[in-house]
Enzyme design. Structure first.
Site, short mmCIF file in Angstrom:
data_model
loop_
_atom_site.label_atom_id
_atom_site.label_comp_id
_atom_site.label_asym_id
_atom_site.label_seq_id
_atom_site.Cartn_x
_atom_site.Cartn_y
_atom_site.Cartn_z
CG ASP A 7 -16.72 81.47 51.52
OD1 ASP A 7 -16.59 81.20 52.73
OD2 ASP A 7 -16.11 82.42 50.98
CG LEU A 8 -20.66 85.08 55.15
CD1 LEU A 8 -22.07 85.39 54.68
CD2 LEU A 8 -20.63 85.07 56.67
CG ASP A 9 -16.31 86.37 55.50
OD1 ASP A 9 -16.98 87.33 55.91
OD2 ASP A 9 -15.98 85.42 56.25
CB THR A 15 -17.65 90.54 55.26
OG1 THR A 15 -17.94 89.29 54.63
CG2 THR A 15 -18.93 91.19 55.71
CE LYS A 43 -9.72 87.66 49.57
NZ LYS A 43 -9.94 88.07 48.18
CB SER A 114 -18.68 80.79 56.40
OG SER A 114 -17.78 81.74 56.94
CB ALA A 115 -13.65 79.28 58.38
CE LYS A 145 -14.70 77.17 53.67
NZ LYS A 145 -15.31 78.45 53.27
CD GLU A 169 -14.79 78.99 49.45
OE1 GLU A 169 -14.19 80.07 49.29
OE2 GLU A 169 -15.01 78.51 50.57
CG ASP A 170 -13.95 84.69 48.48
OD1 ASP A 170 -14.18 83.72 49.24
OD2 ASP A 170 -13.48 85.77 48.90
#
Ligand code: G6P
Ligand code: MG
Length: 215
Positions: A7-9, A15, A43, A114-115, A145, A169-170
């Site tokens: 995942d990114l953020d 971010t 999130k 990432s979305a 997700k 993932e966070d």
């Protein structure tokens, strides 16, 4: 294990806080109070769906037309992208660069799930895009997700089955998506926040490529 899905953020980049700031500003303007606890459920969720959740939370969903909500989502994104302007390689979260460089040395492919439509832009700003074999385009998804679709697609980009990869993932929605396709899930955060993760860490500096490929 033969590949990593990120995942990114909140996993690669610091971010998630900017998404929250931009949503909070918009929510304040329309008289809805959101806090960090509520933000947890935004999130991993797409821009449009995040806005719908905020409006429902404030009991205001019925007051806005489709056109108005589209304009609100656009406004949030403009604020968010303005905040991203400050982003630099230092905003990669701890351990990220080292982990990606190590994966490259071991020839283990990495992909981004990432979305966010800003994912390629953020990876460029952090100077880490070259480490990725692919980025799933959220425009290609039929479901966001917690549906596992994005993680299945990320594994496909590496020509792997989901159970041959590890997902990071966070967000709870992300952990649910990873587990929904039988992928090994590493949560970044706390085990109270991330139910069902196979392992929970604070950040990527706590794991090595060497140990994970042996799983
Ligand atoms: C990620 C973030 C969410 C965000 C979504 C869409 O999943 O965790 O907070 O809403 O991406 O991002 P975008 O940049 O396209 O609005
Ligand atoms: Mg995230």
């Amino acid at each position: 294990m033969k590949g990593f899905v990120f995942d990114l953020d909140g996993v690669l980049a610091d971010t998630a806080k900017y998404h929250y700031i931009a949503w909070k500003r918009l929510a304040d303007e329309i008289g809805i109070q959101i806090d960090e606890a509520f933000n947890e459920q935004l999130k991993g969720i797409s821009r449009q769906e995040s806005l719908e959740r905020i409006l429902e939370y404030g009991n205001k969903a019925a007051f806005f037309s489709k056109q108005e909500t589209a304009a609100m989502a656009e406004k949030k994104n403009q604020q968010y992208v303005e905040l991203l302007d400050e982003l630099s390689p230092e905003d990669a979260l701890p351990g990220v660069r080292e982990f990606l460089a190590s994966a490259q040395q071991y020839n283990i492919p990495c992909t981004v799930a990432s979305a966010s439509k800003s994912a390629p832009f953020i990876l460029d700003k952090l100077g880490i895009r070259e480490y990725f074999a692919g980025i799933v385009d959220p425009a290609d998804l039929t479901k966001g997700k917690p549906d596992p679709e994005i993680f299945i697609k990320a594994a496909q980009l590496m020509k792997l089955k989901p159970n041959e990869a590890i997902g990071f993932e966070d967000a709870q929605a992300g952990i649910d998506g990873i587990k929904g396709c039988g992928m090994y899930a590493i949560g970044l955060g706390t085990s109270e926040q991330l139910i069902g993760a196979d392992r929970v860490i604070r950040d990527l500096s706590e794991v090595t490529v060497e140990e994970l490929i042996c799983l």
